[in-house]
Design a protein around this motif. Structure first.
Motif, mmCIF file in Angstrom:
data_model
loop_
_atom_site.group_PDB
_atom_site.id
_atom_site.type_symbol
_atom_site.label_atom_id
_atom_site.label_comp_id
_atom_site.label_asym_id
_atom_site.label_seq_id
_atom_site.Cartn_x
_atom_site.Cartn_y
_atom_site.Cartn_z
ATOM 1 N N ASP A 264 0.968 -1.275 -0.020
ATOM 2 C CA ASP A 264 0.344 -0.124 0.115
ATOM 3 C C ASP A 264 0.748 1.165 -0.049
ATOM 4 O O ASP A 264 1.469 1.625 0.879
ATOM 5 C CB ASP A 264 -0.930 0.195 1.243
ATOM 6 C CG ASP A 264 -1.934 1.335 1.344
ATOM 7 O OD1 ASP A 264 -2.147 1.815 0.333
ATOM 8 O OD2 ASP A 264 -2.471 1.393 2.279
ATOM 9 N N ASN A 266 -0.147 4.203 -0.701
ATOM 10 C CA ASN A 266 -0.733 5.653 -0.744
ATOM 11 C C ASN A 266 -0.336 6.454 0.717
ATOM 12 O O ASN A 266 -0.627 7.631 0.553
ATOM 13 C CB ASN A 266 -2.377 5.276 -0.734
ATOM 14 C CG ASN A 266 -2.684 4.569 -2.240
ATOM 15 O OD1 ASN A 266 -2.502 5.117 -2.904
ATOM 16 N ND2 ASN A 266 -3.835 3.739 -1.815
ATOM 17 N N LYS A 267 0.033 5.772 1.632
ATOM 18 C CA LYS A 267 0.217 6.511 3.001
ATOM 19 C C LYS A 267 1.401 5.831 3.733
ATOM 20 O O LYS A 267 1.590 4.420 3.434
ATOM 21 C CB LYS A 267 -0.973 6.736 3.868
ATOM 22 C CG LYS A 267 -1.637 5.281 4.064
ATOM 23 C CD LYS A 267 -2.939 5.475 5.192
ATOM 24 C CE LYS A 267 -3.648 4.097 5.483
ATOM 25 N NZ LYS A 267 -4.669 4.504 6.395
#
Length: 434
Positions: A264, A266-267
């Motif tokens: 992931d 995204n963050k």
């Protein structure tokens, strides 16, 4: 008069020059001979002091000379060591000790009795003397009490003293006294807690992290700082995991989750990654103490063996070990151990951290394999922190490409509101005979 013999050795090819002549003499029997001691299978502290004793036994009718019996005795605060002369292979053998005089090249042989040591627990000696003096057979309860007084912890010894002080012989009481005692007991027990209240107190005293019973959401039930202190949290480095580097971990539970988080982009996932790294440290610590059956070496050795920061090692020792001080050997020695209750405490704290990482719905299959524990033991740990145990649903195990048989081995620990803690223990009804 001592007998004398002379022995002359030929020169050896390995030694330059002939060996000198030695004069061997047998010294007359003394009342204070040298003593040989054998302690096979017994380990004695090097500072133990021993006292020699001698006893003249009456000789048999056919022997005119009185026989000497020798004994060595030493003790520590708890153990006594006694050395006596024993037969070897069914017969007594004579041993000698030779004393060499380099000035005269003389060897003087002294008869030396050989004593074999045995070990005795001093608490048993006191108990046996008490039994012999009263002419009674000690019950198992009395025997355990004697051992508890000698070897028990300070808390258990205090409890035994309190029981002895509170022991009452009702045979010497009059009717008025017993009636008064009964009435006072009834008056004083009116405000005692009920079985349910006692059960709740037992649950509150269990070594689980602090619980927020007013929580409206699962993430409000437990506080991370109650499990991982800020000083420990700040020394946990996960920079390589955040970059997707060196994602390897000895724990399958941790390995699968750091890979999932690394995918992931995204963050940032600093908090869950730090929790996962701390979980991996806890797993290593749990397995390390299991290999030593709860006994631990010094903190520095544990820190080196587990490759963890000193702050984290110190936190583990502070929360999950108990310290004892041994006074044997003339100096105090600190030892650390993980009791069964503290081993459960490790599992309880680890269970809460796993819930935080997995959004309060944990498949415990990998964690069970990492810890090498039975499924029942791990599910009980999750129940103690308020979880309910469920099976994977069909959509879940289908999405994970599992068969129904494979899914049966996977249990889910789910934390939900309202919390579900195990019911407090209740007294079982007395079994009736048939």
């Amino acid at each position: 008069m001592p007998t004398e013999t002379k022995r002359k050795r030929e020169s050896s090819s390995k030694i330059n020059g002939p060996l000198p002549d030695y004069t061997i003499t047998v010294a007359p029997t003394s009342d204070y001979p040298p003593i040989l001691a054998s302690s096979h299978g017994i380990s004695m502290p090097p500072t133990t002091q021993f006292t020699p004793y001698a006893h003249t036994a009456n000789p048999p009718a056919k022997k005119s000379r009185k026989a000497e019996e020798f004994l060595l005795y030493g003790e520590t605060p708890r153990i006594g060591y006694e050395g006596r002369e024993m037969s070897e292979d069914g017969e007594y053998r004579r041993h000698y000790v030779g004393i060499f005089n380099p000035e005269t090249n003389g060897i003087e042989l002294h008869v030396a009795p050989k004593l074999h040591f045995s070990r005795m627990i001093k608490a048993h000696i006191k108990r046996d003397r008490l039994v012999d003096g009263k002419g009674v057979v000690m019950s198992n309860v009395d025997s355990r009490t004697a051992l508890g007084k000698e070897f028990g912890t300070k808390k258990s010894q205090k409890r035994l003293r309190e029981l002895e002080l509170n022991k009452i012989d009702v045979s010497d009481m009059g009717k008025d006294i017993t009636t008064s005692i009964v009435s006072q007991v009834e008056a004083n027990t009116k405000d005692m807690p009920t079985a349910t209240e006692l059960g709740n107190q037992i649950r509150e005293n269990k070594p689980i992290p602090k619980v927020n019973h007013d929580a409206k959401h699962p993430n409000e039930v437990y506080n991370l700082e109650d499990i991982i202190g800020s000083d420990e949290y700040n020394v946990i480095w996960v920079r390589e995991w955040e970059r997707g580097e060196e994602l390897r971990s000895k724990s399958s539970f941790v390995q699968s989750r750091i890979r999932k988080l690394s995918e992931d982009k995204n963050k940032k996932h600093t908090r869950p990654l730090k929790i996962l790294r701390y979980i991996s440290f806890m797993i290593d610590f749990y397995l390390f103490q299991q290999r030593g059956r709860g006994r631990l070496p010094a903190m520095d050795r544990v820190k080196k063996a587990l490759s963890i920061d000193h702050v984290i090692a110190e936190g583990f020792f502070r929360r999950f070990t108990e310290k004892t001080i041994s006074g044997e050997g003339g100096s105090d020695k600190e030892t650390y151990a993980v009791s069964p209750a503290l081993a459960n405490k490790i599992l309880y704290h680890m269970a809460v951290l796993c819930l935080m990482v997995d959004q309060y719905d944990v498949d415990i299959f990998e964690l069970k394999n990492d810890l090498g524990v039975q499924p029942k033991e791990l599910t009980l740990a999750f129940k103690e922190v308020g979880c309910s145990i469920r099976e994977l649903t069909k959509p879940q195990y289908t999405a994970m490409k599992m068969t129904k048989a494979e899914a049966a081995q996977h249990k889910r620990a789910v934390l939900k509101i309202p919390l579900e803690f195990p019911k407090p223990p209740t007294r079982r009804a007395k079994a009736t005979g048939r």
